[in-house]
Design an enzyme around this catalytic site. Structure first.
Site, mmCIF file in Angstrom:
data_model
loop_
_atom_site.group_PDB
_atom_site.id
_atom_site.type_symbol
_atom_site.label_atom_id
_atom_site.label_comp_id
_atom_site.label_asym_id
_atom_site.label_seq_id
_atom_site.Cartn_x
_atom_site.Cartn_y
_atom_site.Cartn_z
ATOM 1 N N ASP A 19 0.796 -1.227 0.000
ATOM 2 C CA ASP A 19 0.000 0.000 0.000
ATOM 3 C C ASP A 19 0.832 1.283 0.000
ATOM 4 O O ASP A 19 0.683 2.133 -0.868
ATOM 5 C CB ASP A 19 -1.020 -0.012 1.142
ATOM 6 C CG ASP A 19 -0.401 0.067 2.530
ATOM 7 O OD1 ASP A 19 0.757 -0.373 2.695
ATOM 8 O OD2 ASP A 19 -1.076 0.548 3.453
ATOM 9 N N TYR A 74 2.604 -11.654 -1.664
ATOM 10 C CA TYR A 74 1.148 -11.752 -1.650
ATOM 11 C C TYR A 74 0.619 -12.130 -3.020
ATOM 12 O O TYR A 74 1.282 -11.897 -4.038
ATOM 13 C CB TYR A 74 0.495 -10.462 -1.138
ATOM 14 C CG TYR A 74 0.537 -9.258 -2.055
ATOM 15 C CD1 TYR A 74 -0.620 -8.805 -2.688
ATOM 16 C CD2 TYR A 74 1.714 -8.540 -2.258
ATOM 17 C CE1 TYR A 74 -0.606 -7.677 -3.495
ATOM 18 C CE2 TYR A 74 1.741 -7.411 -3.057
ATOM 19 C CZ TYR A 74 0.571 -6.987 -3.680
ATOM 20 O OH TYR A 74 0.595 -5.872 -4.473
ATOM 21 N N TYR A 88 -1.605 -13.410 1.963
ATOM 22 C CA TYR A 88 -0.293 -12.876 2.325
ATOM 23 C C TYR A 88 0.614 -13.938 2.939
ATOM 24 O O TYR A 88 0.163 -14.805 3.680
ATOM 25 C CB TYR A 88 -0.450 -11.755 3.366
ATOM 26 C CG TYR A 88 -1.167 -10.529 2.867
ATOM 27 C CD1 TYR A 88 -0.512 -9.583 2.097
ATOM 28 C CD2 TYR A 88 -2.515 -10.311 3.180
ATOM 29 C CE1 TYR A 88 -1.174 -8.444 1.647
ATOM 30 C CE2 TYR A 88 -3.173 -9.179 2.731
ATOM 31 C CZ TYR A 88 -2.497 -8.255 1.962
ATOM 32 O OH TYR A 88 -3.145 -7.130 1.518
ATOM 33 N N ARG A 156 -6.592 -3.640 7.965
ATOM 34 C CA ARG A 156 -6.777 -5.026 7.543
ATOM 35 C C ARG A 156 -6.853 -5.881 8.803
ATOM 36 O O ARG A 156 -5.839 -6.078 9.487
ATOM 37 C CB ARG A 156 -5.624 -5.492 6.651
ATOM 38 C CG ARG A 156 -5.440 -4.654 5.389
ATOM 39 C CD ARG A 156 -6.615 -4.815 4.420
ATOM 40 N NE ARG A 156 -6.412 -4.034 3.204
ATOM 41 C CZ ARG A 156 -6.839 -2.796 3.013
ATOM 42 N NH1 ARG A 156 -7.496 -2.176 3.999
ATOM 43 N NH2 ARG A 156 -6.629 -2.170 1.880
ATOM 44 N N LYS A 211 -13.488 8.956 2.608
ATOM 45 C CA LYS A 211 -14.047 8.369 1.385
ATOM 46 C C LYS A 211 -15.214 7.445 1.731
ATOM 47 O O LYS A 211 -15.129 6.645 2.656
ATOM 48 C CB LYS A 211 -12.959 7.605 0.632
ATOM 49 C CG LYS A 211 -11.878 8.513 0.048
ATOM 50 C CD LYS A 211 -10.696 7.715 -0.476
ATOM 51 C CE LYS A 211 -9.865 7.177 0.658
ATOM 52 N NZ LYS A 211 -8.669 6.446 0.192
ATOM 53 N N ALA A 241 -5.058 -0.964 -5.326
ATOM 54 C CA ALA A 241 -4.336 0.315 -5.272
ATOM 55 C C ALA A 241 -5.201 1.525 -5.611
ATOM 56 O O ALA A 241 -4.675 2.625 -5.792
ATOM 57 C CB ALA A 241 -3.091 0.312 -6.169
ATOM 58 N N ASP A 244 -4.628 3.747 -2.673
ATOM 59 C CA ASP A 244 -3.230 4.171 -2.616
ATOM 60 C C ASP A 244 -2.949 5.261 -3.651
ATOM 61 O O ASP A 244 -2.233 6.229 -3.380
ATOM 62 C CB ASP A 244 -2.304 2.975 -2.881
ATOM 63 C CG ASP A 244 -2.610 1.789 -1.992
ATOM 64 O OD1 ASP A 244 -3.098 2.004 -0.867
ATOM 65 O OD2 ASP A 244 -2.355 0.649 -2.423
#
Length: 288
Positions: A19, A74, A88, A156, A211, A241, A244
Site C-alpha cells: 500500500d 502476496y 499474504y 486489515r 471516502k 491500489a 493508494d
C-alpha cells in the site's frame, strides 16, 4: 512485497506492490520527490525490487538490507467485477524489523528530515508494540520540527489479532497526523458505528479526507466541510491500489499548493484510471 497476480488461466504473473509503496510510486510519477523507507533482504528478488523502484524514480537510499531475510509475498485474485482478494505470506518479511534492527538507526534518524512522512494502518501492523512506540516517538519529533505527517487508515483485520491494540495504535496515529485519509469501511471495521465520529473528533486539528462507498469524498480542512463526488469507472478490471493512488494524487496536489477540493478531484481521476488495469502499478503511458 513480491506481488503474484492470478490470471484467468490460473497462471501467476509477478510484479511488486504494497500500500505505501504504491503511493510512493504514484507520487514519484506525478513529480513529488519521494524516498521509500523500508527493509529488504540480501536476495536476488530484493535486488530486483530495488532496481525497479529506482526505475520509477523512487529513492532507495533509505532501504535497509538485512542478510538472510526476504521480502514479503502476496497473491491477488480478482472476481469478474474487479473486486480482489489478497493472500499474504509476510510473517518473516524483512520490513517487520525496520524499527528493531540496530542497523536501521541511521535510517530512522532521517525520517524527521522529510517535509512530509506518509504511513498507513498496515505500516502500524508490521512493527509490534516496541516498534510502534519508536515510530511514534520519531513522528512526534518530526512534527516538533515543523514536518507534516499523513496517515492512511488502510485497516486489515488479519494484521491485528487484538482489535483493542489496533484501536489504540490508530488513535495514536490520528493524534500525530496532520492529514488523515480514511474510508468509512475501515472505520466501521475498526471502531464500529462510532468510527466516523472517532475520526471527525480530529477535524479541529487535522485535515480529514473521508471516502464513502459511493465514491464521494468528504474533506474537512481549516473550518471548511466539502463533498467532492467521484465518477465510477465504466470498465473496472481490478480495484487494487485505488485508495493508494488516490492518496498519492491528493498529497501531490496539496504539496503543490492546490486546495483540498482540487486535490480530491485529482485523487478521483488517478484512482479511476488505476482500476482499469490489473495489478497495483499501471503502465506509465496509462497515467492520466
Amino acid at each position: 512485497m513480491i506481488e503474484l497476480r492470478e490470471e484467468a488461466d490460473h497462471r501467476l504473473s509477478r510484479g511488486y506492490g504494497g500500500d505505501t509503496f504504491n503511493t510512493a510510486v504514484y507520487l514519484a510519477r506525478l513529480g513529488t520527490r519521494t524516498d521509500y523507507i523500508t527493509a529488504l533482504g540480501d536476495d536476488s528478488w530484493s535486488d530486483e525490487l530495488i532496481a525497479a523502484w529506482n526505475e520509477e524514480g523512487v529513492g532507495t537510499q533509505q532501504v535497509l538490507r538485512l542478510p538472510g531475510r526476504l521480502p514479503g509475498l502476496y497473491i491477488i485474485q480478482t472476481d469478474p467485477k474487479g473486486e480482489r482478494r489478497f493472500s499474504y505470506w509476510r510473517e518473516t518479511a524483512a520490513a517487520r524489523l525496520l524499527f528493531q534492527a540496530p542497523e536501521a538507526e541511521s535510517i530512522i534518524k532521517t525520517i524527521g528530515t522529510y517535509d512530509m512522512v506518509y504511513l498507513s494502518g498496515i505500516s502500524l501492523s508490521l512493527y509490534g508494540d516496541n516498534g510502534r512506540d519508536r515510530l511514534f516517538d520519531v513522528l512526534h519529533d518530526a512534527r516538533s520540527k515543523g514536518r507534516r505527517v499523513a496517515f492512511d487508515t488502510n485497516f486489515r483485520p488479519r494484521g491485528w489479532p487484538d482489535p483493542g491494540i489496533a484501536r489504540t495504535a490508530f488513535g495514536r496515529a490520528f493524534a500525530c497526523a496532520d492529514i488523515i485519509l480514511a474510508s468509512t469501511e475501515d472505520l466501521d471495521l475498526l471502531f464500529g458505528k462510532s468510527g466516523v465520529e472517532e475520526l471527525l473528533g480530529c477535524s479541529g486539528r487535522a485535515e480529514i479526507v473521508l471516502k464513502h462507498p459511493d465514491l464521494t469524498c468528504r474533506v474537512l480542512s481549516q473550518g471548511a466541510d466539502i463533498v467532492v463526488p467521484g465518477k465510477p469507472a465504466d470498465d473496472v478490471v481490478d480495484t487494487t491500489a485505488a485508495g493508494d493512488s488516490f492518496a498519492a494524487a491528493y498529497l501531490h496536489a496539496r504539496l503543490s499548493g492546490e486546495d483540498p477540493q482540487s486535490a480530491a478531484a485529482a485523487g478521483h481521476r488517478l484512482a479511476g484510471q488505476v482500476v482499469r488495469y490489473r495489478g497495483a502499478i499501471i503502465p506509465r503511458d496509462a497515467m492520466p
